[in-house]
Design a protein around this motif. Structure first.
Motif, PDB file in Angstrom:
ATOM      1  N   PRO A  59       0.833  -1.212   0.000  1.00  0.00           N
ATOM      2  CA  PRO A  59       0.000   0.000   0.000  1.00  0.00           C
ATOM      3  C   PRO A  59       0.868   1.263   0.000  1.00  0.00           C
ATOM      4  O   PRO A  59       1.887   1.334   0.687  1.00  0.00           O
ATOM      5  CB  PRO A  59      -0.786  -0.111   1.309  1.00  0.00           C
ATOM      6  CG  PRO A  59       0.107  -0.901   2.204  1.00  0.00           C
ATOM      7  CD  PRO A  59       0.920  -1.825   1.331  1.00  0.00           C
ATOM      8  N   LEU A  60       0.454   2.232  -0.774  1.00  0.00           N
ATOM      9  CA  LEU A  60       1.186   3.468  -0.969  1.00  0.00           C
ATOM     10  C   LEU A  60       1.474   4.192   0.335  1.00  0.00           C
ATOM     11  O   LEU A  60       2.531   4.787   0.521  1.00  0.00           O
ATOM     12  CB  LEU A  60       0.339   4.371  -1.876  1.00  0.00           C
ATOM     13  CG  LEU A  60       1.003   5.518  -2.606  1.00  0.00           C
ATOM     14  CD1 LEU A  60       1.956   4.998  -3.644  1.00  0.00           C
ATOM     15  CD2 LEU A  60      -0.054   6.397  -3.249  1.00  0.00           C
ATOM     16  N   VAL A  61       0.526   4.137   1.255  1.00  0.00           N
ATOM     17  CA  VAL A  61       0.639   4.933   2.479  1.00  0.00           C
ATOM     18  C   VAL A  61       1.851   4.536   3.329  1.00  0.00           C
ATOM     19  O   VAL A  61       2.385   5.353   4.068  1.00  0.00           O
ATOM     20  CB  VAL A  61      -0.671   4.837   3.298  1.00  0.00           C
ATOM     21  CG1 VAL A  61      -0.815   3.456   3.934  1.00  0.00           C
ATOM     22  CG2 VAL A  61      -0.742   5.932   4.351  1.00  0.00           C
ATOM     23  N   LEU A  62       2.335   3.310   3.210  1.00  0.00           N
ATOM     24  CA  LEU A  62       3.512   2.909   3.968  1.00  0.00           C
ATOM     25  C   LEU A  62       4.728   3.752   3.574  1.00  0.00           C
ATOM     26  O   LEU A  62       5.567   4.076   4.415  1.00  0.00           O
ATOM     27  CB  LEU A  62       3.817   1.424   3.762  1.00  0.00           C
ATOM     28  CG  LEU A  62       2.756   0.435   4.233  1.00  0.00           C
ATOM     29  CD1 LEU A  62       3.279  -0.994   4.109  1.00  0.00           C
ATOM     30  CD2 LEU A  62       2.310   0.718   5.660  1.00  0.00           C
ATOM     31  N   LEU A  63       4.816   4.102   2.292  1.00  0.00           N
ATOM     32  CA  LEU A  63       5.912   4.956   1.842  1.00  0.00           C
ATOM     33  C   LEU A  63       5.762   6.364   2.417  1.00  0.00           C
ATOM     34  O   LEU A  63       6.757   7.023   2.726  1.00  0.00           O
ATOM     35  CB  LEU A  63       5.938   5.021   0.312  1.00  0.00           C
ATOM     36  CG  LEU A  63       6.278   3.702  -0.385  1.00  0.00           C
ATOM     37  CD1 LEU A  63       6.172   3.868  -1.892  1.00  0.00           C
ATOM     38  CD2 LEU A  63       7.670   3.218  -0.003  1.00  0.00           C
ATOM     39  N   GLU A  64       4.516   6.816   2.567  1.00  0.00           N
ATOM     40  CA  GLU A  64       4.294   8.138   3.159  1.00  0.00           C
ATOM     41  C   GLU A  64       4.689   8.138   4.630  1.00  0.00           C
ATOM     42  O   GLU A  64       5.235   9.129   5.133  1.00  0.00           O
ATOM     43  CB  GLU A  64       2.832   8.547   2.968  1.00  0.00           C
ATOM     44  CG  GLU A  64       2.445   8.644   1.500  1.00  0.00           C
ATOM     45  CD  GLU A  64       1.172   9.406   1.260  1.00  0.00           C
ATOM     46  OE1 GLU A  64       1.243  10.550   0.794  1.00  0.00           O
ATOM     47  OE2 GLU A  64       0.097   8.835   1.526  1.00  0.00           O
ATOM     48  N   PHE A  65       4.423   7.036   5.325  1.00  0.00           N
ATOM     49  CA  PHE A  65       4.876   6.925   6.718  1.00  0.00           C
ATOM     50  C   PHE A  65       6.399   6.997   6.791  1.00  0.00           C
ATOM     51  O   PHE A  65       6.976   7.708   7.620  1.00  0.00           O
ATOM     52  CB  PHE A  65       4.390   5.609   7.345  1.00  0.00           C
ATOM     53  CG  PHE A  65       2.898   5.459   7.424  1.00  0.00           C
ATOM     54  CD1 PHE A  65       2.064   6.565   7.499  1.00  0.00           C
ATOM     55  CD2 PHE A  65       2.314   4.193   7.434  1.00  0.00           C
ATOM     56  CE1 PHE A  65       0.676   6.415   7.580  1.00  0.00           C
ATOM     57  CE2 PHE A  65       0.945   4.031   7.522  1.00  0.00           C
ATOM     58  CZ  PHE A  65       0.119   5.138   7.592  1.00  0.00           C
ATOM     59  N   LEU A  66       7.067   6.251   5.903  1.00  0.00           N
ATOM     60  CA  LEU A  66       8.528   6.270   5.873  1.00  0.00           C
ATOM     61  C   LEU A  66       9.049   7.672   5.564  1.00  0.00           C
ATOM     62  O   LEU A  66      10.009   8.141   6.191  1.00  0.00           O
ATOM     63  CB  LEU A  66       9.054   5.291   4.820  1.00  0.00           C
ATOM     64  CG  LEU A  66       8.905   3.796   5.102  1.00  0.00           C
ATOM     65  CD1 LEU A  66       9.374   2.982   3.904  1.00  0.00           C
ATOM     66  CD2 LEU A  66       9.676   3.378   6.346  1.00  0.00           C
ATOM     67  N   ALA A  67       8.421   8.340   4.596  1.00  0.00           N
ATOM     68  CA  ALA A  67       8.867   9.675   4.179  1.00  0.00           C
ATOM     69  C   ALA A  67       8.867  10.652   5.340  1.00  0.00           C
ATOM     70  O   ALA A  67       9.729  11.532   5.433  1.00  0.00           O
ATOM     71  CB  ALA A  67       7.983  10.198   3.047  1.00  0.00           C
ATOM     72  N   GLN A  68       7.905  10.496   6.249  1.00  0.00           N
ATOM     73  CA  GLN A  68       7.774  11.419   7.380  1.00  0.00           C
ATOM     74  C   GLN A  68       8.383  10.861   8.669  1.00  0.00           C
ATOM     75  O   GLN A  68       8.257  11.483   9.728  1.00  0.00           O
ATOM     76  CB  GLN A  68       6.297  11.763   7.591  1.00  0.00           C
ATOM     77  CG  GLN A  68       5.657  12.476   6.413  1.00  0.00           C
ATOM     78  CD  GLN A  68       6.361  13.776   6.068  1.00  0.00           C
ATOM     79  OE1 GLN A  68       6.786  14.521   6.957  1.00  0.00           O
ATOM     80  NE2 GLN A  68       6.501  14.056   4.774  1.00  0.00           N
ATOM     81  N   GLY A  69       9.015   9.697   8.577  1.00  0.00           N
ATOM     82  CA  GLY A  69       9.672   9.125   9.750  1.00  0.00           C
ATOM     83  C   GLY A  69       8.708   8.675  10.826  1.00  0.00           C
ATOM     84  O   GLY A  69       9.054   8.665  12.013  1.00  0.00           O
ATOM     85  N   LEU A  70       7.488   8.281  10.428  1.00  0.00           N
ATOM     86  CA  LEU A  70       6.479   7.842  11.394  1.00  0.00           C
ATOM     87  C   LEU A  70       6.526   6.320  11.529  1.00  0.00           C
ATOM     88  O   LEU A  70       6.324   5.605  10.538  1.00  0.00           O
ATOM     89  CB  LEU A  70       5.080   8.267  10.943  1.00  0.00           C
ATOM     90  CG  LEU A  70       3.936   7.848  11.873  1.00  0.00           C
ATOM     91  CD1 LEU A  70       3.998   8.637  13.181  1.00  0.00           C
ATOM     92  CD2 LEU A  70       2.579   8.047  11.192  1.00  0.00           C
ATOM     93  N   PRO A  71       6.773   5.780  12.718  1.00  0.00           N
ATOM     94  CA  PRO A  71       6.779   4.319  12.880  1.00  0.00           C
ATOM     95  C   PRO A  71       5.390   3.740  12.651  1.00  0.00           C
ATOM     96  O   PRO A  71       4.375   4.423  12.862  1.00  0.00           O
ATOM     97  CB  PRO A  71       7.237   4.120  14.328  1.00  0.00           C
ATOM     98  CG  PRO A  71       6.921   5.400  15.018  1.00  0.00           C
ATOM     99  CD  PRO A  71       7.042   6.483  13.984  1.00  0.00           C
ATOM    100  N   PHE A  72       5.329   2.481  12.219  1.00  0.00           N
ATOM    101  CA  PHE A  72       4.037   1.863  11.919  1.00  0.00           C
ATOM    102  C   PHE A  72       4.146   0.354  12.027  1.00  0.00           C
ATOM    103  O   PHE A  72       5.236  -0.221  12.032  1.00  0.00           O
ATOM    104  CB  PHE A  72       3.575   2.249  10.514  1.00  0.00           C
ATOM    105  CG  PHE A  72       4.521   1.831   9.413  1.00  0.00           C
ATOM    106  CD1 PHE A  72       4.435   0.579   8.810  1.00  0.00           C
ATOM    107  CD2 PHE A  72       5.520   2.701   8.981  1.00  0.00           C
ATOM    108  CE1 PHE A  72       5.306   0.202   7.802  1.00  0.00           C
ATOM    109  CE2 PHE A  72       6.409   2.325   7.980  1.00  0.00           C
ATOM    110  CZ  PHE A  72       6.296   1.077   7.385  1.00  0.00           C
TER     111      PHE A  72
END
Length: 343
Positions: free
Chosen positions: A260-273
């Motif tokens: 899912p695309l949103v995982l890359l957005e989490f990585l881009a902003q340094g947000l753990p998930f």
């Protein structure tokens, strides 16, 4: 080379974001790119580079006029790159009806391929794409092994995400958990609600506004499981990355994804998930941070992994995003497909 990017609308969604990102990427690399949208629906138009021409067909108002406008644009183009199966079917039907021959590329973003491998009607005959791009290897495998497409005309290209800056203040209170996903059963929102309750944290769900049957059922389940005061909905946010700094961590409990695309957005902003093990991008995440990927829905496992999320560090997550963009040479990959289409 005149390139058309085609999609039905620009509401919040992974395919829509990829379409816009590709159009902007092609323009940045001095390519002659134009975007065709069937109807001016959705808030994502403002993310498109202002120098890119947008043609809106207004297909809901006057179909005949929309057909003629579409045919005119297709005839003038060298490359017709269509996102989403529904959009592809509309274009293909139009060209068949008016006797227009043109090679078409279907860029398939179908996210439920893990649970539904059904072949759409006539995809083995009239509607079979000339070229096919899948954003996951599950999709390209489906195209070759189930639909029966020529493997030489099937291409795997991971999803493209651009990084956006956020106005992060010096002092702010974290808001608990964030989940980003449209209102569909496959997104498995209920599991996230149960985990939020177990952790005694608020959950914020970013989604498009769609008060469908699933949403109404979900609201009832939230009231039964937890509390409507602890679960919040954020509708039609154009750029989720801007808000991610506000949260402690993110969840992706979806049962099936192509990205899912949103995982890359989490990585881009340094947000753990934490994410369930589904989709192509998850494979990349697992290669970098295996503990972020979980193979089942055992609540205790998810709770235990949450306790270790802060050990990774924001900078390592951001570095993984940068590495992903380096490893995936998106522009060259798309140009390779276009060149084969012109042969």
């Amino acid at each position: 080379m005149k390139i058309l990017q085609v999609i039905d609308q620009l509401g919040p969604g992974g395919a829509e974001r990829v379409c816009i990102n590709i159009a902007n990427l092609l323009h940045d690399n001095k390519q002659d790119v134009k975007l065709i949208v069937f109807n001016k629906i959705g808030p994502l138009f403002q993310l498109i580079n202002k120098e890119i021409e947008i043609v809106v067909l207004e297909s809901k108002k006057n179909k005949l006029k929309a057909y003629k406008k579409l045919i005119k644009e297709v005839k003038q183009a060298d490359i017709v790159h269509i996102h989403i199966r529904k959009s592809f079917k509309f274009v293909k039907k139009t060209l068949l009806a008016f006797g227009v021959k043109k090679k078409l590329i279907l860029h398939d973003h179908y996210g439920e391929i893990a649970v539904n491998k059904r072949i759409p009607t006539f995809y083995r005959s009239f509607y079979q794409p000339d070229f096919y791009i899948g954003c996951s290897k599950s999709l390209t495998s489906w195209a070759t092994n189930i639909v029966g497409m020529n493997p030489k005309k099937v291409f795997f290209i991971s999803n493209l995400v651009l990084k956006y800056n956020s106005n992060k203040p010096k002092d702010f209170d974290k808001k608990g958990i964030v989940l980003v996903g449209n209102l569909k059963p496959v997104k498995n929102h209920v599991f996230a609600v149960k985990l939020a309750k177990k952790l005694d944290l608020d959950l914020t769900i970013y989604t498009s506004k769609n008060e469908n049957k699933y949403f109404k059922r979900l609201v009832k389940e939230i009231e039964e499981i937890y509390s409507k005061d602890r679960v919040h909905f954020m509708y039609n946010k154009i750029n989720v990355q801007e808000d991610l700094f506000q949260y402690d961590f993110a969840l992706n409990p979806s049962l099936s994804e192509s990205g899912p695309l949103v995982l890359l957005e989490f990585l881009a902003q340094g947000l753990p998930f934490l994410t369930y093990n589904t989709g192509e991008i998850v494979k990349y995440v697992q290669s970098k941070f295996p503990d972020l990927v979980i193979d089942d829905f055992d609540m205790n496992t998810w709770e235990e992994r949450v306790q270790t999320l802060n050990e990774i560090g924001e900078n390592k997550l951001k570095e993984a995003f940068d590495d992903y963009n380096k490893e995936n040479r998106f522009y060259e990959s798309y140009m390779d497909v276009y060149k084969k289409c012109l042969e």
